[in-house]
Design an enzyme around this catalytic site. Structure first.
Site, PDB file in Angstrom:
ATOM      1  N   TYR A 113       0.840  -1.208   0.000  1.00 47.21           N
ATOM      2  CA  TYR A 113       0.000   0.000   0.000  1.00 47.21           C
ATOM      3  C   TYR A 113       0.871   1.253   0.000  1.00 47.21           C
ATOM      4  CZ  TYR A 113      -4.302  -2.626   1.091  1.00 47.21           C
ATOM      5  OH  TYR A 113      -5.384  -3.459   1.052  1.00 47.21           O
ATOM      6  N   GLU A 140      -9.895   1.663  -7.675  1.00 46.61           N
ATOM      7  CA  GLU A 140      -8.571   1.530  -8.322  1.00 46.61           C
ATOM      8  C   GLU A 140      -8.195   0.041  -8.264  1.00 46.61           C
ATOM      9  OE1 GLU A 140      -5.134   3.134  -6.405  1.00 46.61           O
ATOM     10  OE2 GLU A 140      -6.082   3.351  -4.454  1.00 46.61           O
ATOM     11  N   GLU A 182      -6.421  -7.786 -12.891  1.00 46.74           N
ATOM     12  CA  GLU A 182      -6.624  -8.013 -11.451  1.00 46.74           C
ATOM     13  C   GLU A 182      -8.124  -8.072 -11.123  1.00 46.74           C
ATOM     14  OE1 GLU A 182      -4.068  -5.445  -9.136  1.00 46.74           O
ATOM     15  OE2 GLU A 182      -2.278  -6.130 -10.227  1.00 46.74           O
TER      16      GLU A 182
END
Lengths: 629, 629
Positions: free
Chosen positions: A307, A416, A425
């Protein structure tokens, strides 16, 4: 991961074709003049007498040098010497005796170089377009197996009709891209015109670049400097592959003020003055051509450091903020009391929540946010932010967006979830579930994303994949910061996903996932130059909102954005791509109830309509690689 | 090994394009008319309505037939039915919805066929040169994985411009030569001219041949018969691959006297009247396309049954006898009392000893024989023969010919140490040792042998090798009786060994074996037809004495000789060979002190000079395969 700046340093060697009686003093002189190593013959040409040895000659049973046959006689300076292999060896002679004796003499010479511990040996130039090199390739391939310290360089003279590349291409194809065999690329006085001929070399395993003295020109002070095109190409090579550079000294004074140090000094000057590294360079250093398995975002939770890395991107969140800002301006009149509901799905540690709040403030629009997250660890960070910063402006929801049933619907849905190939993804599957949160006329940010592909050459990447020695790794795409690669043609779009998907009549997405399958056949016209293909480069471009885009596509790459590297789909067998041919790439996005995967194939058709290569479909039925739902 | 005669029987099917309401009675009728099975659609075209199903349609989640959608509704006769897959499926439609629904409907149809246990399904014809088939190939490849009983046939209409082969070639390359996918080859009214276009199909995995009624002509009694060219091709297919044959019935009476049985009866007549099998056929039956690892004659001893088999060859020993006869005539004057010494090295159980004795008797020359053998078991048989038959005429020596030191030298040295590639069972190394037994002017029988190679296509052999799923088997040559193969060009010589080797000055051969290494680059010009290459065929030709030869080379094959099958060198990746290209084959015979091995590579250059394929050098350093010294 090495220090990015130091990795740009450059060792410089001095090449001689002379056979010195006292090579040690030549080496010392070269080092005194600022060189790091020398390239010198190690065996004297008088040893070529052995080519005449016959079947009964005892030499064939046990070849041995007299010390007088040798230029390099002892291991002094061995780590500063590259051995130039004898140029009288004729491994591809049509005379069997010459061929056999050349093989034995080459083996003997390599054994001597390895015994001394030289750091490399270099073949004579592969340049003659007519001579075959098959037997030379076989013998070198055989011998590098036992070379541990000493590197093998194949000397190639860059030419303007691609013959040099073709010769090298034959050599490395015969030796199966042997990762112990490298190129020493010699630059000619006149560089070929057209970037393709030069750029193709970037995909080759270049360890050294030879820059002979006679290609230097004199500057107005009489010092040797490189012509502009040579400068640019040498700098590109330095930037991409940090080769050793090898200079020569002219036999007569070519540049008035030149000293024996001048040529290496100029090269060092070039190397010191490479363009400054930008943020992306710094971020990417150490990741160059490094294969990363793609994420499994639905099955695995990201950890804090990932992150942290992704949130550092200076461009991505600017673009998201801009997108939300324009969406709010378009959707709500200035001065209205309407409170827009924004849902951030996959909020992570909250960067998009902050984007939305900044956008609302700048747009002077009222908003209430929902931040949805399924990762329990990230969710704690969200709670901290809510307690300390956001307070009532943000409602937190701990849920998987594919399953949550909201009480209210939102005006703007922000996510996102994109990967290097856009949908890889599983953004489409996630947003299928989340779009039920969105009002009929609501806005999804991103609004769409498109995957791109291009045929790619890269010895480096091919060898990285081949090193695993299994099928699975050849049928897996990798996230890679491209460095030693060459795109055979400009990339083209394969497919697009648009959100929300208006085709659904119900709030729920269909049980089967067929609408998220895709298939695309894309064709690429190859220029008038023979090439090789090792795999396929993948990129994405996304419309966040109207003209607010993010892109990792080379032509439209968002400057400074580093969150995504390209994706690389390998091919199991390197594919020869003849000049003027057409490359056809087929891509599938396939699905069953538990997973999503890609399949791909590559075919080449010659300019007169014959199929010259047809790869098998890679990863059929997702047997090697898939992303779990 | 199956009974050779019975393996030539032939099942005959009847193809219909009609959608029968009562398919069972159609099947019964067909069988009553002498057919073994039928080919019929299994799904009614009314089911094509599902192509319009959308994302929200429940059909996509769980496709199910109404019984009215089906032609074949129950498993009655299922083992006598080949299902013709729906021709309205459009797997490569540019419309995504049509494509997705076609894939689902095809999967449904295959599942139904497998559920019924049909013995095969057949695709619609791959014939349109312009339509892509990549997605069809992917979907079929995916689905055959779960098909256990039911075979998959891809229908191809043979044409005269090779487009059908190109389509099929794309299909099977994309599906990686999947051994579960076969060809149903439909013959056209006009067969293409030139044998190449037909012969190329022999290398393909044909399971069925479709012979439509309208290509039959009437004989003078009004019965349907095939034109000459069709007859010849169908018989060749029957002989080489025993396909099922599928006939149709004409819609109107095309041949005056024809009944519904006539077409199948004619096919059975053709099949019954295949050429009689000769000795070689009988011997070879069961060995067709069967991979045998080559012998290790120096490391292993042959067992009795292998001697027995080899001694049965009716031709080989005739030729040896003839060679010895002529050598004796040339060497000794008629009426002379000179006793020629003949040494048979590697005498085995003695067949060459008998040859020599017969030759001497016929030539009316006096001889004394030495029979040298290293296999202790064979040596007992030699002792029996000496005790019972030969007595003083033969001296037995138990020794390895590379080490024995004889007291006397011979006039004629006779050996049979040849392998399928000539030197591959180490005849050169053995005879190097044995030639010291030979007088200065003595004669070696054989006098020389030459290896030949040709680029070869064979799906069958490729799949046999690929089934091992490892590198070692792709880098090993096999002895194979070729059957479903196609030579891309006529074979050419690669190298020759001559005995005795006059280059030795000493009696002893050199310690190193360099003089027995060989290297050859051979080029083959490809005709105006696209082809595929799976490996390399190897043969030998040997001069025993003067014009007395033995050969397994196709052009000069000694008629009736069965001791040697050809040798097959596989390639790791099938190679596309464009029309007009040049195939370059490189072969090496390499050696160290303990073993001998071959290395090989194949490269293809297009007619305009681009390399379209370059294989790696196979078996480098003998890593996968070698013959021990």
């Amino acid at each position: 991961m090495t220090d990015p700046e130091s990795s740009r340093s450059c060792a410089i060697g001095l090449l001689t074709a002379d056979y010195f009686d006292n090579v040690e003093s030549f080496v010392e002189g070269a080092i005194d003049n600022g060189h790091d190593f020398v390239v010198t013959p190690i065996v004297h040409p008088r040893y070529s007498r052995v080519l005449k040895k016959g079947e009964n000659d005892n030499w064939r049973n046990s070849p041995v040098y007299d010390r007088g046959d040798l230029v390099v006689r002892k291991p002094t300076w061995s780590d500063a010497i590259v051995g130039a292999l004898s140029n009288w060896l004729d491994l591809d002679s049509s005379d069997q005796n010459t061929r056999i004796n050349s093989e034995l003499a080459l083996r003997q010479e390599l054994a001597w170089a390895c015994h001394l511990g030289l750091f490399a040996v270099m073949t004579p130039t592969l340049s003659d377009a007519t001579t075959t090199l098959f037997n030379l390739a076989r013998v070198i391939n055989h011998n590098v197996g036992s070379m541990v310290v000493t590197q093998m360089w194949v000397r190639v003279l860059l030419d303007d009709n691609n013959q040099a590349w073709k010769k090298w291409n034959q050599f490395r194809s015969l030796t199966e891209h042997n990762s112990k065999i490298h190129v020493a690329l010699e630059l000619p006085k006149q560089l070929p015109e057209g970037n393709l001929l030069l750029d193709a070399w970037i995909a080759e395993p270049i360890k050294a670049v030879i820059v002979p003295a006679d290609i230097f020109i004199s500057n107005n002070k009489g010092y040797p400097v490189l012509p502009k095109e040579h400068q640019a190409f040498v700098k590109k090579l330095m930037h991409r592959m940090q080769p050793q550079i090898i200079v020569t000294l002219p036999e007569t004074q070519l540049h008035n003020s030149a000293t024996p140090s001048s040529y290496q000094e100029y090269i060092r000057y070039l190397n010191r003055n490479l363009p400054e590294m930008d943020d992306v360079d710094h971020f990417a250093a150490g990741y160059h051509d490094y294969l990363q398995a793609p994420l499994q975002p639905l099955m695995d939770n990201l950890d804090n450091s990932m992150y942290e890395t992704f949130e550092r991107d200076p461009i991505k969140y600017q673009q998201y903020e801009k997108a939300v800002y324009h969406a709010l301006l378009d959707r709500v009149e200035h001065g209205s009391d309407y409170i827009s509901t924004i849902m951030v799905v996959g909020a992570g540690r909250g960067p998009l929540v902050n984007c939305c709040l900044r956008a609302a403030e700048k747009a002077e629009r009222k908003v209430h946010l929902y931040a949805l997250e399924k990762n329990p660890n990230a969710f704690v960070t969200l709670q901290n932010a809510k307690a300390e910063i956001w307070h009532d402006k943000v409602t937190l929801v701990f849920a998987d967006m594919r399953k949550w049933k909201p009480e209210t619907k939102c005006d703007i849905l922000v996510s996102e979830l994109l990967g290097s190939f856009g949908d890889n993804e599983l953004s489409p599957e996630c947003l299928d579930g989340a779009q039920k949160f969105l009002k009929e006329d609501g806005i999804s940010i991103p609004a769409s994303y498109t995957a791109y592909v291009a045929p790619l050459a890269s010895s480096k990447l091919y060898n990285e994949v081949a090193a695993y020695k299994d099928l699975v790794h050849f049928e897996t795409p990798y996230v890679v910061m491209f460095q030693q690669v060459f795109e055979l043609a400009k990339s083209k779009p394969v497919w697009t996903f648009v959100h929300p998907n208006k085709a659904f009549k119900e709030e729920e997405e269909p049980e089967n996932n067929s609408h998220n399958t895709r298939y695309s056949q894309t064709q690429f016209q190859i220029a008038d130059q023979d090439m090789i293909m090792h795999g396929i480069a993948g990129y994405f471009e996304s419309v966040l909102y109207k003209d607010v885009m993010i892109s990792i596509h080379p032509d439209t790459h968002s400057p400074g954005m580093f969150s995504w590297f390209p994706i690389f789909f390998p091919l199991r067998t390197p594919v020869q791509v003849p000049r003027g041919s057409t490359v056809t790439l087929d891509f599938w996005r396939a699905t069953d109830t538990k997973k999503v995967w890609f399949e791909w194939s590559a075919a080449v058709e010659s300019s007169n309509g014959s199929d010259t290569s047809i790869s098998p479909i890679h990863n059929p039925s997702g047997r090697s690689y898939w992303v779990g739902l």
